[in-house]
Design an enzyme around this catalytic site. Structure first.
Site, PDB file in Angstrom:
ATOM      1  N   ASP A  57      13.226 -15.280  30.341  1.00 13.68           N
ATOM      2  CA  ASP A  57      11.837 -14.852  30.652  1.00 13.68           C
ATOM      3  C   ASP A  57      11.176 -15.591  31.759  1.00 13.68           C
ATOM      4  OD1 ASP A  57      11.445 -13.051  28.693  1.00 13.68           O
ATOM      5  OD2 ASP A  57      11.082 -14.454  27.088  1.00 13.68           O
ATOM      6  N   TYR A 115      21.830 -22.804  24.775  1.00 12.82           N
ATOM      7  CA  TYR A 115      20.717 -23.087  25.178  1.00 12.82           C
ATOM      8  C   TYR A 115      20.144 -24.685  24.809  1.00 12.82           C
ATOM      9  CZ  TYR A 115      19.258 -18.373  26.449  1.00 12.82           C
ATOM     10  OH  TYR A 115      19.217 -17.110  27.083  1.00 12.82           O
TER      11      TYR A 115
END
Lengths: 251, 251
Positions: A57, A115
């Protein structure tokens, strides 16, 4: 342009997400994909599509995003890397380039992703602010409660309640969250999340829920109920993108 | 605006120097001083000049720059800090505000300064690039030679050869370089420089000379000759600003 046989190239890249509109190509051309494809057009003189392991994003960073593309280039991977590097802004780094077999696909061949999410407890300085969610409140986060919450979330579950999906439950929303670890060092808190795959906004939703646990707004056991509910509610906030880093894609 | 007695306020601040034209007020208004004075004008409704421990060049960062100003404010230092913080861009952080005696002066009361300079050996990633001088060469820097060079530079010397002064030797160019240390951790090299005061571009000139020693372009003993010469020559390069941090001002 450069002639020869068409080869599939696998690239690992890092980027500071702040100045870009996310990975995926945008009309304005300010997505990371647009910037890389524009550089490839300069090198090869034609449109070459790149395919990433997944989009990130707007504002999300990467240290180990992977993408591939097909192009005829006969000068070897190091010279291709140098050519790519030459024309990219300093916020994008091509870390490695190598030739792979044509059945390699950066997205479909991936077996997992790691992540990292960074929190900072206090008033973050200008060097930390762009890369962390600064939580500046009088009461410290309850890290032990967050670790209990992480233990509940770890493992194979239906994570629909921690995704941004809205529609009917058509999609497979079961993921194997192999790792969800919280480590605190001074005012820095690092959350590591590794799974076979992540849904849209899943890491930031997991982090948002864990921070709510740390703040006492949710009990660790509430996470069990949320998992079971299979519904995204406003009780799960989405952590801001600036703290999130795509660290590694596994193949 | 806020009424009451005029008080001298000492502020410690941090800033990412990249987006600014240095500390000192510029016509375009894009100096750090301009941004802070513009915020003070919003708070107090009038021009309030701030005085720093010294200017930093365009692109140089700070973790502990000190400035002072005089203003009537009766709500205490924490509320003043909050008011300042509220309207500043995220690249500037007010770390502390306190009331001091009127004979305090951020520049003239300073007894010394500590700067840190960051080198990175290799192709720095996008998170390191804005904050380090990346030296990406096949041959590694000779850190031991740099340490020998630092030992020669440490102490009380005439540092004219390591300043950007051009004119006749009117100014006192003797400084006491109390500390000049080189520490390597992995690919990161940190140079710490502490002195009773620094001349214009002095830290970046010292770093440039030390890197030339590390590259074998200068021998450690050449630094002795340069010191004695008292003349700035092209043999001393100026390290880029992005690796430099004003870490602390001593009083």
């Amino acid at each position: 342009m450069s002639g020869g046989k068409i080869i599939r190239w696998k690239c690992v890249c890092a980027y500071d997400g702040a100045p870009f509109e996310g990975w995926q190509s945008q009309r304005g051309g300010r997505a990371i994909q647009d910037v890389i494809e524009s550089r490839l057009r300069e090198i090869f003189g034609e449109l070459i599509r790149v395919h990433a392991s997944g989009r990130t994003d707007a504002g999300v960073h990467a240290r180990g995003q992977v993408f591939h593309f097909d192009a005829a280039w006969k000068h070897g991977p190091e010279k291709l890397r140098a050519a790519l590097r030459g024309g990219l802004p300093q916020q994008i780094q091509i870390k490695s380039v190598r030739a792979v077999l044509e059945d390699f696909h950066s997205r479909f061949s991936a077996t997992g992703k790691l992540y990292l999410y960074h929190l900072y407890l206090g008033d973050a300085d200008p060097f930390t602010r762009p890369y962390a969610w600064a939580i500046d409140r009088p009461r410290p986060l309850d890290i032990e409660a967050m670790k209990k919450g992480a233990a509940i979330l770890r493992g194979k579950h239906d994570f629909r309640a921690f995704s941004a999906l809205n529609g009917p439950p058509k999609e497979d929303t079961v993921r194997d969250l192999r790792r969800l670890e919280i480590a605190k060092r001074g005012r820095h808190v690092r959350i590591a999340a590794e799974a076979d795959g992540f849904m849209y906004k899943m890491v930031r939703s997991l982090v948002g829920a864990l921070v709510a646990v740390g703040e006492g707004k949710l009990a660790p056991d509430d996470l069990r109920g949320l998992l079971k509910s299979g519904k995204r509610t406003t009780r799960v906030q989405t952590a801001p993108p600036r703290g999130l880093f795509l660290e590694k894609v596994f193949y």
